[in-house]
Design a protein around this motif. Sequence first.
Motif, short mmCIF file in Angstrom:
data_model
loop_
_atom_site.label_atom_id
_atom_site.label_comp_id
_atom_site.label_asym_id
_atom_site.label_seq_id
_atom_site.Cartn_x
_atom_site.Cartn_y
_atom_site.Cartn_z
N UNK B 266 -41.32 36.01 -18.21
CA UNK B 266 -42.29 36.01 -19.31
C UNK B 266 -43.16 34.75 -19.24
N UNK B 267 -42.50 33.63 -18.95
CA UNK B 267 -43.23 32.36 -18.84
C UNK B 267 -44.25 32.45 -17.70
N UNK B 268 -43.80 33.03 -16.58
CA UNK B 268 -44.68 33.12 -15.42
C UNK B 268 -45.91 33.95 -15.73
N UNK B 269 -45.68 35.09 -16.40
CA UNK B 269 -46.83 35.95 -16.72
C UNK B 269 -47.80 35.23 -17.65
N UNK B 270 -47.23 34.53 -18.63
CA UNK B 270 -48.15 33.90 -19.58
C UNK B 270 -48.89 32.72 -18.93
N UNK B 280 -48.46 25.74 -11.01
CA UNK B 280 -47.91 24.39 -10.87
C UNK B 280 -47.00 24.06 -12.05
N UNK B 281 -47.53 24.35 -13.26
CA UNK B 281 -46.73 24.08 -14.46
C UNK B 281 -45.45 24.90 -14.43
N UNK B 283 -43.82 26.02 -11.79
CA UNK B 283 -42.88 25.47 -10.81
C UNK B 283 -42.21 24.22 -11.35
N UNK B 284 -43.00 23.38 -12.07
CA UNK B 284 -42.42 22.16 -12.64
C UNK B 284 -41.32 22.50 -13.64
N UNK B 285 -41.61 23.52 -14.50
CA UNK B 285 -40.62 23.90 -15.50
C UNK B 285 -39.37 24.45 -14.83
N UNK B 286 -39.61 25.32 -13.82
CA UNK B 286 -38.48 25.92 -13.12
C UNK B 286 -37.65 24.83 -12.44
N UNK B 287 -38.36 23.87 -11.85
CA UNK B 287 -37.68 22.77 -11.16
C UNK B 287 -36.84 21.97 -12.15
N UNK B 288 -37.42 21.75 -13.34
CA UNK B 288 -36.69 20.98 -14.34
C UNK B 288 -35.39 21.68 -14.69
N UNK B 289 -35.46 23.02 -14.82
CA UNK B 289 -34.24 23.78 -15.13
C UNK B 289 -33.25 23.71 -13.97
N UNK B 290 -33.78 23.85 -12.73
CA UNK B 290 -32.91 23.82 -11.56
C UNK B 290 -32.21 22.48 -11.44
N UNK B 291 -32.95 21.42 -11.78
CA UNK B 291 -32.40 20.08 -11.60
C UNK B 291 -31.59 19.61 -12.80
N UNK B 292 -31.59 20.40 -13.88
CA UNK B 292 -30.91 19.96 -15.10
C UNK B 292 -29.44 19.61 -14.86
#
Lengths: 250, 556
Positions: B266-270, B280-281, B283-292
């Motif tokens: 949903x985030x990606x579509x929006x 870019x945004x 990927x950053x969010x996804x990365x933040x979750x992956x690195x949490x």
Amino acid sequence: MLKIQNLTKVYEDGTVALKDVSFEVPDGEFVAVIGLSGSGKSTLLRCINRLIEPTSGQIWWNGIELSEVSGEELRRARRQIGMIFQHFNLVNRSSVLTNVLSGRLGYTNPLASILGRFPEADIKRAHASLARVGIDDKADNRADELSGGQRQRVGIARALMQEPKMILADEPVASLDPALAHSIMRHLQQINKEDKITVLCSLHFLDLVQQYSTRAIALNQGKLVFDGTPKEINDEKFIEIYGREAERIG
Amino acid sequence: MKDEKKNGRFPQYYKTGVIILALFLLYAYGLQVTKVNLEEPLEPQRQENLVSLIRSFARPDIFAYETETRRTAVSLRMPCPETIRGSQVSIEGRQLLMVPNCATTTQDPITITGSGFLPNAEILVAWTPLGSTSTRRLADFKASDTGDVSITFTMPDIRPSEEPQAIELVEVVDRNIVGLSDTTYEALDKIVETVLMALMASTIGTLLSIPLSFIAARNLMQNVKAPMTGIMSGIILLPVLGGGAFWIGQQLVRPILSLDGTFLPALQTSLEALGFVGNFIFVLIELAFLLLPLTLGGLGAFVATSIGSRFGQQVTMRAPATTVRILTFVTTLVGTAVLFILLALALVWVNVLGIREFVPEGGWAQLGLFLWPGLVLGLIAALLTLRAPAKHHYPIGLVIYNATRTIFNAVRSIEPLMMGFVFVVWVGLGPFAGIMALTLHSMADLGKLFSEEVENIDEGPVEAITATGANQLQRIVYAVVPQVTPSYIAYIFYRWDINVRMSTIIGFVGGGGIGFVLQRNINQILYTRASVMVIAIAIVVIVLDNISARVRSRII
């Protein structure tokens, strides 16, 4: 009251810098530490605020055993002891104001200070300290834009930020020309008299010792060879302190 | 006295002679080992290959051309009739003779000779099979200085028909540049990718290496000492708090990152509406979750070590010597055991030397196996602490310094090419693998360079800041950072420059960037295209070199 008992420092290479040094300094005195280069003056001053670890002996200051504390307690003790250096030890690429503010690091919230935030009161105090040594107009200059005398005044302002009860001055005027030397010494004298701050100041020139200090202690090859008023340093004592080859000037 | 001197000089000559002889032998052996063969490069065939290679590279496929052509047709029969003859044509002063004028098999040689063509004209022999719209290329050649032509070719396949078929000599009359070739566009596309790869790797590598560089600086670490109680209680708390926080982090992100989750899609579509910025945004969010989980784990580890060291300090300062001794003994015993077990489990997981064959399956069974050896080791370590004074401060800083240095040197010594290969296996072909390889290498390389920069600072300000009662972090920020900033920035540019060059190579193992295309072109013997890639790399490296030199001179 600063009380030093049997202080000895042996460096890792075997050099004995201090040998069984004991003396006391009542609050409010201006003590000159004299002796030849390499006699242990710098080591003595640095042992007091533990920039150098003493090998043995005790240092007591206002009920704290300075030679024993560590971590948080050591930092708390250090922040009440200002220090002034021969080579000023300013951060050249930072502004004068930042250099002065850094004297406050022992008091500020560590996290805020790392982000470069200082309380409003500290900034006011920094300007006041600079004004006191007469260079408030240089606050925004980079430290390396200042002359030697100005830099040492920044050093004094930085020490004042610590609201010190004692100031250790390691050859504060050795890198300055004589005219500037007197101006720096007068600032130290003023701080000593007005703020009742104990000053321990290593010096090379006896005329400065006579003029500014209330007491003198002398080191020769790490041993305490004299403890008395500056006036007591007669020719005999002089040879004892500086050796036979030295010649008395000033 | 004189005799002594004489005797003393003789061995000197002797020594020099031995050294020269040894060097001579070394180079002689080196020549044999490296198989230096001077005859091979002199072989005519090899020289010809070299010349053609150089000439291809000298003719980069930069521009797209539009050619003006002139056609001369001659007819051919397939298959051959009973009587075989030649065909002759004469148009506008151009004469052609084709012998024979027919082909039955694909082996039959057909020769065309003629005259009246443009001197040195590029000529293509083309055939358009009957009923087909596409033209087939039969041969390429050049007319002579006098405009004579002569070429022998065979038909690639036989299309029998009643009608004669046209063989055309297409002669290039004029050639105009109409724009950039597809190769150039591809090179531009890929060089941008390469530069951005290098930029991202340099940036992330720098961000990671800065904090590590302070840990790897001897002058900052040698005074970091702690009582054994502090060190050991930190180690004991490490798996509990660090591992615990990591596990909690994993539980938190699992529902978000799971494949059937709805949040990320949903985030990606929006975010798609924002184009590449949105991506870019995302990927950053996804990365933040992956690195949490990792971030939380690191935070837990930090908390563990600070609680440990604080505890150790307080105990050492306040408690009587006997209590300190007992606490040191117990924490050392447990801490060493924990450290040993953690290390052993890690080695088993990596399967060092095939160790997995010899240990039972499952974490708990392995834990049981290593518990007793760990405790024995712990006991030995604990007994050793009794030899030092009760409140002894151990140089933990130097241990961390040496460990960090060793890791830096080890990682630095692995070629980025090799890392690229490993990451291609992990994250697949493409620039992402290249970025990761370069990031890792940059981190280690910059970490070492940065830490050496820290070791070379003026100690005066550090001393002054220490004297104000500042803590280690404040000391770094106020006394060290201002001193190293200019050289750090200079190194970042230098590293970017290196990364651009390295990313061209990383493409060779599939790590994306221009190297990928360069290798493809070389493998397909498309040297005129490869030449364009080489030129593009050279231009970028030169430009970056200039920029970095300028930035460096301005900052310092």
